[in-house]
Design an enzyme around this catalytic site. Structure first.
Site, PDB file in Angstrom:
ATOM      1  N   GLN B  61       0.827  -1.216   0.000  1.00 19.81           N
ATOM      2  CA  GLN B  61       0.000   0.000   0.000  1.00 19.81           C
ATOM      3  C   GLN B  61       0.856   1.258   0.000  1.00 19.81           C
ATOM      4  O   GLN B  61       0.377   2.344  -0.342  1.00 19.81           O
ATOM      5  CB  GLN B  61      -0.955  -0.021   1.206  1.00 19.81           C
ATOM      6  CG  GLN B  61      -0.385   0.516   2.525  1.00 19.81           C
ATOM      7  CD  GLN B  61       0.497  -0.461   3.271  1.00 19.81           C
ATOM      8  OE1 GLN B  61       1.230  -1.242   2.683  1.00 19.81           O
ATOM      9  NE2 GLN B  61       0.468  -0.411   4.581  1.00 19.81           N
ATOM     10  N   GLY B  62       2.107   1.133   0.441  1.00 17.58           N
ATOM     11  CA  GLY B  62       3.006   2.283   0.364  1.00 17.58           C
ATOM     12  C   GLY B  62       3.427   2.871   1.702  1.00 17.58           C
ATOM     13  O   GLY B  62       3.951   3.981   1.744  1.00 17.58           O
ATOM     14  N   ARG B 102      -5.286   2.630   8.659  1.00 20.98           N
ATOM     15  CA  ARG B 102      -4.782   3.448   9.743  1.00 20.98           C
ATOM     16  C   ARG B 102      -3.314   3.836   9.674  1.00 20.98           C
ATOM     17  O   ARG B 102      -2.865   4.674  10.458  1.00 20.98           O
ATOM     18  CB  ARG B 102      -5.050   2.750  11.078  1.00 20.98           C
ATOM     19  CG  ARG B 102      -4.375   1.393  11.215  1.00 20.98           C
ATOM     20  CD  ARG B 102      -4.698   0.729  12.534  1.00 20.98           C
ATOM     21  NE  ARG B 102      -4.049   1.364  13.660  1.00 20.98           N
ATOM     22  CZ  ARG B 102      -2.745   1.299  13.912  1.00 20.98           C
ATOM     23  NH1 ARG B 102      -1.946   0.627  13.128  1.00 20.98           N
ATOM     24  NH2 ARG B 102      -2.237   1.901  14.959  1.00 20.98           N
ATOM     25  N   GLN B 103      -2.503   3.239   8.785  1.00 26.40           N
ATOM     26  CA  GLN B 103      -1.059   3.489   8.904  1.00 26.40           C
ATOM     27  C   GLN B 103      -0.652   4.930   8.575  1.00 26.40           C
ATOM     28  O   GLN B 103       0.114   5.539   9.315  1.00 26.40           O
ATOM     29  CB  GLN B 103      -0.247   2.485   8.071  1.00 26.40           C
ATOM     30  CG  GLN B 103      -0.121   1.099   8.705  1.00 26.40           C
ATOM     31  CD  GLN B 103       0.572   1.069  10.051  1.00 26.40           C
ATOM     32  OE1 GLN B 103       1.031   2.083  10.552  1.00 26.40           O
ATOM     33  NE2 GLN B 103       0.643  -0.092  10.659  1.00 26.40           N
ATOM     34  N   THR B 104      -1.154   5.480   7.484  1.00 23.36           N
ATOM     35  CA  THR B 104      -0.747   6.847   7.138  1.00 23.36           C
ATOM     36  C   THR B 104      -1.157   7.828   8.236  1.00 23.36           C
ATOM     37  O   THR B 104      -0.354   8.660   8.666  1.00 23.36           O
ATOM     38  CB  THR B 104      -1.368   7.277   5.791  1.00 23.36           C
ATOM     39  OG1 THR B 104      -0.877   6.409   4.773  1.00 23.36           O
ATOM     40  CG2 THR B 104      -1.008   8.710   5.444  1.00 23.36           C
ATOM     41  N   ALA B 292      -3.440  14.189   6.178  1.00 23.42           N
ATOM     42  CA  ALA B 292      -3.769  12.946   5.459  1.00 23.42           C
ATOM     43  C   ALA B 292      -4.621  11.982   6.282  1.00 23.42           C
ATOM     44  O   ALA B 292      -4.218  11.537   7.356  1.00 23.42           O
ATOM     45  CB  ALA B 292      -2.488  12.248   5.028  1.00 23.42           C
ATOM     46  N   LYS B 293      -5.783  11.631   5.733  1.00 21.04           N
ATOM     47  CA  LYS B 293      -6.654  10.661   6.390  1.00 21.04           C
ATOM     48  C   LYS B 293      -6.442   9.265   5.774  1.00 21.04           C
ATOM     49  O   LYS B 293      -5.797   9.123   4.743  1.00 21.04           O
ATOM     50  CB  LYS B 293      -8.118  11.071   6.189  1.00 21.04           C
ATOM     51  CG  LYS B 293      -8.426  12.433   6.777  1.00 21.04           C
ATOM     52  CD  LYS B 293      -9.915  12.713   6.811  1.00 21.04           C
ATOM     53  CE  LYS B 293     -10.447  13.125   5.474  1.00 21.04           C
ATOM     54  NZ  LYS B 293     -11.837  13.643   5.571  1.00 21.04           N
ATOM     55  N   GLY B 294      -7.039   8.255   6.409  1.00 21.05           N
ATOM     56  CA  GLY B 294      -6.928   6.883   5.906  1.00 21.05           C
ATOM     57  C   GLY B 294      -7.773   6.712   4.658  1.00 21.05           C
ATOM     58  O   GLY B 294      -8.901   7.187   4.595  1.00 21.05           O
ATOM     59  N   GLU B 297      -9.485   1.386   2.903  1.00 23.82           N
ATOM     60  CA  GLU B 297     -10.801   0.763   2.721  1.00 23.82           C
ATOM     61  C   GLU B 297     -11.826   1.706   2.065  1.00 23.82           C
ATOM     62  O   GLU B 297     -12.653   1.245   1.281  1.00 23.82           O
ATOM     63  CB  GLU B 297     -11.328   0.254   4.063  1.00 23.82           C
ATOM     64  CG  GLU B 297     -10.516  -0.903   4.592  1.00 23.82           C
ATOM     65  CD  GLU B 297     -10.536  -0.968   6.103  1.00 23.82           C
ATOM     66  OE1 GLU B 297     -11.075  -1.943   6.638  1.00 23.82           O
ATOM     67  OE2 GLU B 297     -10.027  -0.028   6.767  1.00 23.82           O
TER      68      GLU B 297
END
Lengths: 154, 336
Positions: B61-62, B102-104, B292-294, B297
């Site tokens: 996903q990056g 959730r990662q970003t 930046a939001k998730g 999904e």
């Protein structure tokens, strides 16, 4: 039994068991682990290699069938244009389908330097990808074709 | 809602076209009271580069790219000067799962906080070296610290590291996550990502096959840290949505999977996916790293409703169950 084959320009003469598949020969005997095994039943294309100019699923080819043949795996792809285009376009996500995609792309571009979008989509339709939704892979192959036709400096 | 039947090539009336939209909102992170914490460490290395330790898993996903970008932006250093350690659990602190989009947002926040703390420590050290009374007049740029009004008064990160080899920063980010009440009321998540999808489909009334002719997906990302990666997520999410809406069925029966191979569990190929017109709306979220939001999904969610609405528009049949396979469409059409 003993078979002879050429993989990525190198000649091999190897003792194999009759039930060995081509993918096992490549990965386990020749240590060419760039070729991935996805489904193991010829549906996903992750194990794609080029055999005598044609793309095949190496999970469906028996090693003895590769006797006297010429195989190209991802390790033997010297075409930097395709690889660079994949990187530049963001065509790689998890990367599991990538070796197969690049070989399918190479096989297409070896025969057709000016493929239409439909040609490209058909050429990779035997290679499943769960992450990218294919579109960036399609644009990468389009870009590689442009570069090959001399469009790099455009 | 209106119905329309369009003639396609050769006046073939057996194929009917329809348009549909789907609009969704979706919370970033675990939410609903499930603890959601990300941690990161930043450390100045001997050679002046910065090591970021964060247990954010890269699954394509990056995350690796985005964490490096956030660190590079916060410390104002080139990407090449950020050394990321993210998948070594003996070194990197826990940053939760690569899940829940959730990662970003979450781990990105932890990396940003760690880098801000490290930057503060670097400036504190630079203040002493440059012999100024306060950090306020110092600028951090391209791996050096200088005095804003006297730029030749400058010290590099490498020189700072040689004087003090113990400069670190820790970042802990605790996300908003509260449990809803017994009636499903409450504030389970923060923030929310909004997405809208529009598709035009063609339904073959002889075979039941649905073809997606055109697609557009609009995503409120807050801020696209890496627009190419966001586009890649949209393409991927859309394709998953197509499979979800039209093809994919594990076929659970008596606790067993009937469709446990790709021969029976059909997922979209390159021929099933159209080019997607993508629109990124950037309305930065205050609590997010650079806004930046998730989005992981959220890119998938509006696709199936859009496709089912388009099918309804095309043939007038409302489906309440997915996947809407060829068989199900034919069954409904032949009911008469």
């Amino acid at each position: 039994m003993k078979i002879e084959l050429n993989v990525n320009g190198k000649d091999y003469s190897i003792e194999i068991e009759e039930h060995l598949r081509l993918i096992d020969l490549l990965r386990d005997k020749l240590n060419l682990t760039g070729t991935k095994e996805g489904c193991g039943e010829g549906e996903c294309g992750a194990c794609t290699v080029i055999m005598d100019g044609r793309i095949v699923n190496s999970c469906l080819v028996m090693a003895f069938q590769a006797h006297k043949s010429k195989i190209i795996t991802i390790e033997g792809v010297e075409d930097e244009d395709i690889k660079n285009a994949f990187i530049e376009e963001g065509a790689v996500q998890c990367g599991f389908c990538t070796p197969g995609m690049i070989l399918a792309a190479k096989s297409l571009l070896d025969k057709n330097e000016n493929p239409s979008e439909q040609d490209i989509r058909e050429a990779i339709s035997g290679n499943l990808c769960r992450c990218t939704g294919y579109n960036k892979i399609v644009s990468a192959i389009k870009k590689a074709a442009e570069i090959k036709r001399g469009g790099r400096n455009v | 809602m209106y119905r329309r039947i369009k003639k396609v090539l050769g006046g073939d009336i057996l194929k009917k076209r329809g348009k549909g939209i789907g609009v969704t909102f979706y919370g970033t992170g675990y939410g609903n009271g499930f603890p959601d914490v990300s941690r990161a460490y930043a450390r100045l290395l001997e050679d002046g580069k910065v090591e970021i330790l964060v247990g954010a898993t890269e699954v394509g996903q990056g995350a690796k790219t985005v964490m490096v970008q956030i660190a590079s932006e916060t410390l104002n250093i080139p990407i090449e000067d950020v050394i990321l350690v993210n998948e070594d659990t003996s070194k990197a602190p826990d940053a939760g799962t690569a899940a829940a989009s959730r990662q970003t947002y979450n781990s990105g926040n932890a990396v940003k906080i760690a880098c801000e703390n490290l930057k503060d420590n670097i400036l504190q050290e630079a203040k002493k070296i440059l012999n100024v009374n306060s950090k306020i007049g110092l600028v951090c740029e391209k791996g050096s610290v200088y005095v804003k009004t006297y730029p030749s008064k400058k010290v590099s990160f490498k020189e700072i590291a040689n004087i003090n080899n113990n400069l670190k920063g820790e970042g802990v980010f605790i996300a908003h996550t509260t449990q809803m009440d017994e009636n499903g009321q409450g504030a389970p998540y923060w923030p929310y990502t909004f997405a809208a999808c529009a598709v035009e489909v063609e339904v073959d009334t002889e075979t039941g096959e649905v073809t997606i002719l055109r697609a557009k997906l609009v995503l409120d990302v807050g801020k696209a840290v890496n627009p190419t990666l966001v586009e890649g997520q949209i393409d991927g999410g859309f394709a998953m949505g197509v499979g979800y809406a039209l093809m994919e069925d594990v076929g659970l029966k008596d606790g067993k999977m009937l469709n446990s191979s790709f021969e029976k569990y059909i997922i979209p190929t390159s021929l099933d996916i159209p080019n997607i017109e993508k629109v990124l709306i950037e309305y930065p979220e205050d609590t997010a790293p650079y806004g930046a939001k998730g989005i992981g999904e959220p890119v998938l969610l509006p696709v199936a409703p859009a496709i089912l609405n388009a099918i309804y528009d095309a043939i007038g049949v409302r489906f309440y169950e997915i996947p809407v396979t060829c068989e199900k469409i034919l069954l409904q059409l032949n009911k008469g």
